[in-house]
Design a protein around this motif. Structure first.
Motif, PDB file in Angstrom:
ATOM      1  N   ALA A 113     -11.598  76.992   8.481  1.00  0.00           N
ATOM      2  CA  ALA A 113     -12.254  77.991   7.636  1.00  0.00           C
ATOM      3  C   ALA A 113     -11.723  77.914   6.207  1.00  0.00           C
ATOM      4  CB  ALA A 113     -12.025  79.385   8.200  1.00  0.00           C
ATOM      5  N   ARG A 114     -12.565  78.243   5.255  1.00  0.00           N
ATOM      6  CA  ARG A 114     -12.157  78.247   3.859  1.00  0.00           C
ATOM      7  C   ARG A 114     -11.252  79.446   3.561  1.00  0.00           C
ATOM      8  NH1 ARG A 114     -15.146  74.907   0.436  1.00  0.00           N
ATOM      9  NH2 ARG A 114     -16.996  73.966   1.402  1.00  0.00           N
ATOM     10  N   PRO A 115     -10.423  79.327   2.517  1.00  0.00           N
ATOM     11  CA  PRO A 115      -9.616  80.491   2.108  1.00  0.00           C
ATOM     12  C   PRO A 115     -10.516  81.613   1.598  1.00  0.00           C
ATOM     13  CG  PRO A 115      -9.459  78.720   0.483  1.00  0.00           C
ATOM     14  CD  PRO A 115     -10.164  78.146   1.674  1.00  0.00           C
ATOM     15  N   THR A 116     -10.066  82.832   1.736  1.00  0.00           N
ATOM     16  CA  THR A 116     -10.870  83.990   1.313  1.00  0.00           C
ATOM     17  C   THR A 116     -10.124  84.918   0.365  1.00  0.00           C
ATOM     18  OG1 THR A 116     -10.139  85.212   3.281  1.00  0.00           O
ATOM     19  CG2 THR A 116     -12.208  83.983   3.460  1.00  0.00           C
ATOM     20  N   ALA A 117      -8.855  84.644   0.106  1.00  0.00           N
ATOM     21  CA  ALA A 117      -8.011  85.597  -0.632  1.00  0.00           C
ATOM     22  C   ALA A 117      -8.431  85.786  -2.086  1.00  0.00           C
ATOM     23  CB  ALA A 117      -6.554  85.151  -0.556  1.00  0.00           C
ATOM     24  N   HIS A 118      -8.776  84.717  -2.772  1.00  0.00           N
ATOM     25  CA  HIS A 118      -9.017  84.832  -4.217  1.00  0.00           C
ATOM     26  C   HIS A 118     -10.107  83.839  -4.619  1.00  0.00           C
ATOM     27  CE1 HIS A 118      -8.083  85.827  -8.371  1.00  0.00           C
ATOM     28  NE2 HIS A 118      -8.013  84.548  -8.654  1.00  0.00           N
ATOM     29  N   ARG A 119     -11.350  84.176  -4.358  1.00  0.00           N
ATOM     30  CA  ARG A 119     -12.465  83.286  -4.675  1.00  0.00           C
ATOM     31  C   ARG A 119     -13.121  83.675  -5.986  1.00  0.00           C
ATOM     32  NH1 ARG A 119     -16.326  81.414   0.279  1.00  0.00           N
ATOM     33  NH2 ARG A 119     -14.727  80.786   1.780  1.00  0.00           N
ATOM     34  N   LEU A 120     -13.356  82.653  -6.829  1.00  0.00           N
ATOM     35  CA  LEU A 120     -14.072  82.877  -8.086  1.00  0.00           C
ATOM     36  C   LEU A 120     -15.516  82.401  -7.995  1.00  0.00           C
ATOM     37  CD1 LEU A 120     -11.320  81.872 -10.682  1.00  0.00           C
ATOM     38  CD2 LEU A 120     -11.857  84.127  -9.747  1.00  0.00           C
ATOM     39  N   ILE A 121     -15.826  81.620  -6.956  1.00  0.00           N
ATOM     40  CA  ILE A 121     -17.193  81.202  -6.672  1.00  0.00           C
ATOM     41  C   ILE A 121     -17.405  81.287  -5.165  1.00  0.00           C
ATOM     42  CG2 ILE A 121     -17.375  79.651  -8.662  1.00  0.00           C
ATOM     43  CD1 ILE A 121     -16.908  77.308  -6.736  1.00  0.00           C
ATOM     44  N   GLN A 122     -18.651  81.205  -4.754  1.00  0.00           N
ATOM     45  CA  GLN A 122     -18.958  81.263  -3.327  1.00  0.00           C
ATOM     46  C   GLN A 122     -19.308  79.871  -2.795  1.00  0.00           C
ATOM     47  OE1 GLN A 122     -18.549  83.951  -1.308  1.00  0.00           O
ATOM     48  NE2 GLN A 122     -17.703  84.873  -3.157  1.00  0.00           N
ATOM     49  N   GLU A 123     -18.770  79.554  -1.646  1.00  0.00           N
ATOM     50  CA  GLU A 123     -19.061  78.292  -0.980  1.00  0.00           C
ATOM     51  C   GLU A 123     -19.214  78.553   0.514  1.00  0.00           C
ATOM     52  OE1 GLU A 123     -19.728  75.375  -1.972  1.00  0.00           O
ATOM     53  OE2 GLU A 123     -18.877  75.081  -3.975  1.00  0.00           O
ATOM     54  N   SER A 124     -20.001  77.728   1.167  1.00  0.00           N
ATOM     55  CA  SER A 124     -20.161  77.832   2.612  1.00  0.00           C
ATOM     56  C   SER A 124     -19.665  76.546   3.269  1.00  0.00           C
ATOM     57  CB  SER A 124     -21.625  78.069   2.979  1.00  0.00           C
ATOM     58  OG  SER A 124     -22.428  77.004   2.492  1.00  0.00           O
ATOM     59  N   ILE A 176      -9.096  74.230  -5.830  1.00  0.00           N
ATOM     60  CA  ILE A 176      -7.986  75.140  -5.503  1.00  0.00           C
ATOM     61  C   ILE A 176      -8.014  76.328  -6.446  1.00  0.00           C
ATOM     62  CG2 ILE A 176      -5.479  75.342  -5.275  1.00  0.00           C
ATOM     63  CD1 ILE A 176      -5.433  72.247  -4.947  1.00  0.00           C
ATOM     64  N   TYR A 177      -8.194  76.057  -7.725  1.00  0.00           N
ATOM     65  CA  TYR A 177      -8.221  77.123  -8.736  1.00  0.00           C
ATOM     66  C   TYR A 177      -9.302  78.142  -8.439  1.00  0.00           C
ATOM     67  CZ  TYR A 177      -8.719  79.355 -13.321  1.00  0.00           C
ATOM     68  OH  TYR A 177      -8.813  80.287 -14.336  1.00  0.00           O
ATOM     69  N   LEU A 178     -10.473  77.682  -8.033  1.00  0.00           N
ATOM     70  CA  LEU A 178     -11.607  78.572  -7.783  1.00  0.00           C
ATOM     71  C   LEU A 178     -11.541  79.248  -6.413  1.00  0.00           C
ATOM     72  CD1 LEU A 178     -14.395  76.314  -9.318  1.00  0.00           C
ATOM     73  CD2 LEU A 178     -13.415  78.391 -10.319  1.00  0.00           C
ATOM     74  N   GLY A 179     -10.534  78.902  -5.626  1.00  0.00           N
ATOM     75  CA  GLY A 179     -10.273  79.613  -4.373  1.00  0.00           C
ATOM     76  C   GLY A 179     -11.128  79.204  -3.191  1.00  0.00           C
ATOM     77  N   VAL A 180     -11.747  78.006  -3.247  1.00  0.00           N
ATOM     78  CA  VAL A 180     -12.626  77.596  -2.145  1.00  0.00           C
ATOM     79  C   VAL A 180     -12.001  76.511  -1.263  1.00  0.00           C
ATOM     80  CG1 VAL A 180     -14.764  78.281  -3.279  1.00  0.00           C
ATOM     81  CG2 VAL A 180     -13.830  75.999  -3.695  1.00  0.00           C
ATOM     82  N   HIS A 181     -10.806  76.058  -1.632  1.00  0.00           N
ATOM     83  CA  HIS A 181     -10.104  75.065  -0.811  1.00  0.00           C
ATOM     84  C   HIS A 181      -8.602  75.291  -0.861  1.00  0.00           C
ATOM     85  CE1 HIS A 181     -13.082  72.332   0.761  1.00  0.00           C
ATOM     86  NE2 HIS A 181     -13.669  72.221  -0.420  1.00  0.00           N
ATOM     87  N   TYR A 182      -7.939  74.950   0.225  1.00  0.00           N
ATOM     88  CA  TYR A 182      -6.476  74.887   0.253  1.00  0.00           C
ATOM     89  C   TYR A 182      -6.044  73.562  -0.377  1.00  0.00           C
ATOM     90  CZ  TYR A 182      -6.860  78.558   3.813  1.00  0.00           C
ATOM     91  OH  TYR A 182      -7.145  79.703   4.498  1.00  0.00           O
ATOM     92  N   PRO A 183      -4.832  73.499  -0.929  1.00  0.00           N
ATOM     93  CA  PRO A 183      -4.325  72.230  -1.458  1.00  0.00           C
ATOM     94  C   PRO A 183      -4.329  71.108  -0.416  1.00  0.00           C
ATOM     95  CG  PRO A 183      -2.977  74.022  -2.258  1.00  0.00           C
ATOM     96  CD  PRO A 183      -3.926  74.623  -1.267  1.00  0.00           C
ATOM     97  N   SER A 184      -4.053  71.444   0.841  1.00  0.00           N
ATOM     98  CA  SER A 184      -4.074  70.421   1.891  1.00  0.00           C
ATOM     99  C   SER A 184      -5.486  69.893   2.126  1.00  0.00           C
ATOM    100  CB  SER A 184      -3.489  70.969   3.197  1.00  0.00           C
ATOM    101  OG  SER A 184      -4.107  72.186   3.564  1.00  0.00           O
ATOM    102  N   ASP A 185      -6.509  70.709   1.842  1.00  0.00           N
ATOM    103  CA  ASP A 185      -7.891  70.226   1.917  1.00  0.00           C
ATOM    104  C   ASP A 185      -8.119  69.133   0.875  1.00  0.00           C
ATOM    105  OD1 ASP A 185      -8.441  72.173   3.839  1.00  0.00           O
ATOM    106  OD2 ASP A 185      -9.184  73.606   2.354  1.00  0.00           O
ATOM    107  N   VAL A 186      -7.627  69.396  -0.314  1.00  0.00           N
ATOM    108  CA  VAL A 186      -7.800  68.448  -1.425  1.00  0.00           C
ATOM    109  C   VAL A 186      -7.018  67.167  -1.143  1.00  0.00           C
ATOM    110  CG1 VAL A 186      -7.344  68.053  -3.876  1.00  0.00           C
ATOM    111  CG2 VAL A 186      -8.257  70.258  -3.100  1.00  0.00           C
TER     112      VAL A 186
END
Length: 212
Positions: A113-124, A176-186
């Motif tokens: 699942a994607r992170p949800t704590a601090h999102r600046l954009i929406q992604e699915s 990561i900055y926009l809050g839609v991925h964890y660093p490990s995802d990247v």
């Protein structure tokens, strides 16, 4: 650099990337990478400002599917119309399309699942590995490989590598900055993209050697 050395490098880069991805995937699956994700995310999101947000949204747009498709079409036209290199055209298509297919297969395998704590954009969709990061590595990596072969000066080649690295790093960081991925995802996206890119180049170089 002779072809045999290029084949050897491509093989070991592909092997190192797939091993690295495997290690990251294990840590993600066993939830043993949370501290790393938290520390890197806190640092990157700590840089938040209105200007930085505009910049990061711009780069995440560059890494989006529509823009990647447009850039790919332009590259294909350049390879076909200007350089008249059809084998390079096939290599480019294999890298870009293959990376997209592999990314979706991996996402549905891990279902993170994607992170949800601090999102600046929406992604699915699922989070691991990052599609933007994987496609950026594949796209700018294969561009660097192909253009390197047609660039004779050291300055030109250095500039080419520098631009490719900057684009790959910033596009990944933007997620990561926009809050839609964890660093490990990247990180996983980079390693998976690196594996596919190096494997495709190895196959291509092997094919070119066999033709000779």
């Amino acid at each position: 650099m002779n072809l045999k050395l290029q084949l050897t490098r491509a093989f070991f880069l592909s092997l190192a990337s797939v091993i690295g991805f495997g290690l990251v995937a294990i840590l993600v699956g066993e939830q043993k990478i949370a501290q790393f994700d938290s520390a890197v995310t806190s640092f990157i999101q700590g840089l938040e400002s209105p200007t930085m947000t505009i910049i990061m949204k711009f780069f995440t747009t560059i890494g989006s599917i529509p823009v990647v498709i447009i850039l790919s079409i332009l590259v294909l036209l350049f390879l076909y119309k200007v350089l008249h290199h059809r084998t390079e055209l096939i290599l480019f298509l294999a890298v870009i399309i293959g990376a997209a297919i592999l990314n979706q297969a991996l996402k549905f395998t891990f279902e993170r699942a994607r992170p949800t704590a601090h999102r600046l954009i929406q992604e699915s969709g699922y989070s691991f590995p990052s599609g933007h990061s994987m496609e950026a590595f594949a796209l700018y990596g294969i561009l660097a490989f192909l253009l390197w072969r047609h660039t004779s000066t050291r300055i030109g080649r250095s500039f080419l590598i520098l631009i490719s690295i900057i684009m790959i790093v910033i596009i990944g960081t933007s997620r990561i900055y926009l809050g839609v991925h964890y660093p490990s995802d990247v990180l996983g996206g980079y390693l998976a993209g690196g594996f596919w890119l190096a494997a495709a180049i190895w196959i291509y170089q092997h094919y070119m050697e066999s033709r000779k």
